[in-house]
Design an enzyme around this catalytic site. Sequence first.
Site, PDB file in Angstrom:
ATOM      1  N   GLY A 275       0.848  -1.182   0.000  1.00  0.00           N
ATOM      2  CA  GLY A 275       0.000   0.000   0.000  1.00  0.00           C
ATOM      3  C   GLY A 275       0.881   1.228   0.000  1.00  0.00           C
ATOM      4  O   GLY A 275       2.087   1.133   0.261  1.00  0.00           O
TER       5      GLY A 275
ATOM      6  N   GLN B 110       3.490   9.650   2.115  1.00  0.00           N
ATOM      7  CA  GLN B 110       4.817   9.103   1.814  1.00  0.00           C
ATOM      8  C   GLN B 110       5.460   9.761   0.602  1.00  0.00           C
ATOM      9  O   GLN B 110       6.651   9.616   0.369  1.00  0.00           O
ATOM     10  CB  GLN B 110       4.728   7.590   1.591  1.00  0.00           C
ATOM     11  CG  GLN B 110       4.382   6.824   2.860  1.00  0.00           C
ATOM     12  CD  GLN B 110       4.223   5.349   2.577  1.00  0.00           C
ATOM     13  OE1 GLN B 110       3.161   4.918   2.144  1.00  0.00           O
ATOM     14  NE2 GLN B 110       5.271   4.573   2.787  1.00  0.00           N
TER      15      GLN B 110
ATOM     16  N   CYS C 285       8.059  -1.177   6.060  1.00  0.00           N
ATOM     17  CA  CYS C 285       7.522   0.014   5.405  1.00  0.00           C
ATOM     18  C   CYS C 285       8.620   0.623   4.545  1.00  0.00           C
ATOM     19  O   CYS C 285       9.762   0.705   4.986  1.00  0.00           O
ATOM     20  CB  CYS C 285       7.085   0.998   6.485  1.00  0.00           C
ATOM     21  SG  CYS C 285       6.484   2.564   5.842  1.00  0.00           S
ATOM     22  N   LEU C 286       8.270   1.052   3.347  1.00  0.00           N
ATOM     23  CA  LEU C 286       9.288   1.664   2.478  1.00  0.00           C
ATOM     24  C   LEU C 286       9.782   2.992   3.048  1.00  0.00           C
ATOM     25  O   LEU C 286      10.840   3.475   2.648  1.00  0.00           O
ATOM     26  CB  LEU C 286       8.731   1.874   1.068  1.00  0.00           C
ATOM     27  CG  LEU C 286       8.468   0.584   0.287  1.00  0.00           C
ATOM     28  CD1 LEU C 286       7.837   0.902  -1.057  1.00  0.00           C
ATOM     29  CD2 LEU C 286       9.738  -0.216   0.082  1.00  0.00           C
TER      30      LEU C 286
ATOM     31  N   HIS D 121      -2.164   0.454   8.762  1.00  0.00           N
ATOM     32  CA  HIS D 121      -0.797   0.954   8.521  1.00  0.00           C
ATOM     33  C   HIS D 121      -0.843   2.223   7.653  1.00  0.00           C
ATOM     34  O   HIS D 121      -0.209   3.235   7.973  1.00  0.00           O
ATOM     35  CB  HIS D 121       0.016  -0.158   7.840  1.00  0.00           C
ATOM     36  CG  HIS D 121       1.418   0.213   7.445  1.00  0.00           C
ATOM     37  ND1 HIS D 121       2.519  -0.439   7.944  1.00  0.00           N
ATOM     38  CD2 HIS D 121       1.898   1.147   6.585  1.00  0.00           C
ATOM     39  CE1 HIS D 121       3.621   0.099   7.411  1.00  0.00           C
ATOM     40  NE2 HIS D 121       3.268   1.057   6.581  1.00  0.00           N
ATOM     41  N   GLU D 122      -1.624   2.163   6.563  1.00  0.00           N
ATOM     42  CA  GLU D 122      -1.678   3.312   5.644  1.00  0.00           C
ATOM     43  C   GLU D 122      -2.407   4.496   6.273  1.00  0.00           C
ATOM     44  O   GLU D 122      -2.015   5.646   6.057  1.00  0.00           O
ATOM     45  CB  GLU D 122      -2.327   2.911   4.314  1.00  0.00           C
ATOM     46  CG  GLU D 122      -1.624   1.789   3.545  1.00  0.00           C
ATOM     47  CD  GLU D 122      -0.133   2.004   3.346  1.00  0.00           C
ATOM     48  OE1 GLU D 122       0.319   3.156   3.255  1.00  0.00           O
ATOM     49  OE2 GLU D 122       0.603   0.994   3.285  1.00  0.00           O
TER      50      GLU D 122
ATOM     51  N   HIS E  44      -0.110   6.497   8.309  1.00  0.00           N
ATOM     52  CA  HIS E  44       0.685   7.453   7.520  1.00  0.00           C
ATOM     53  C   HIS E  44      -0.069   8.766   7.339  1.00  0.00           C
ATOM     54  O   HIS E  44       0.504   9.846   7.461  1.00  0.00           O
ATOM     55  CB  HIS E  44       1.003   6.892   6.128  1.00  0.00           C
ATOM     56  CG  HIS E  44       2.163   5.940   6.099  1.00  0.00           C
ATOM     57  ND1 HIS E  44       3.428   6.284   6.532  1.00  0.00           N
ATOM     58  CD2 HIS E  44       2.265   4.656   5.673  1.00  0.00           C
ATOM     59  CE1 HIS E  44       4.246   5.259   6.374  1.00  0.00           C
ATOM     60  NE2 HIS E  44       3.569   4.249   5.853  1.00  0.00           N
TER      61      HIS E  44
HETATM   62 ZN   LIG Z   1       4.304   2.399   5.418  1.00  0.00          ZN
END
Ligand SMILES: [Zn+2]
Length: 164
Positions: free
Chosen positions: A44, A49, A101-102, A143-144, A147
């Site tokens: 995702g 991000q 996570c990236l 998780h998203e 962010h």
């Molecule tokens: Zn992430």
Amino acid sequence: MEEILTRPDPKLKTKAAEVEKIDNKTKGIVSFLWSVKEKSDALGLAATQLGIHRRIMVIGYEPTEKQKAEDPSLRSIPRITLINPKIIDSSKRLFTEKEACLSCPNEQFEVPRSKKISLEYLDEKGKKRKLKARGFLARIIQHEIDHLNGKVIADYKNPSVPLL
Ligand SMILES: [Zn+2]
């Protein structure tokens, strides 16, 4: 992925604003998110991000046979664009698993998440939708949404486990 901001970039700590209307700018952000996501191996991606502080995120993942063979825990995630996602109900029961996570490269953190959630969101056409998710899908969505609220997995106080 040069477009994806990484910790400790302060932009990752910014809370994203609600999307007021689905205009060309919103559509542009949605397609930018998808294009960056497709180039990465992310499950995702949230607009935060990419340094865009609007409540927009995309999820979706289809592991290849090879990836599934290497990691049987990988599951497919339906491709969904979520605008202004809002969790309206969540189970008190939490389950803790390692997440990556990236935006936190080469690190994993144990993160507690609700096992089941119900959410409302707008799709890319501005249609209001509801979704019930559990397990892995519920985890990705939480998780998203984190962010969008300026939170990353490293903010959960658990010790980091370096990925080598
Ligand atoms: Zn992430």
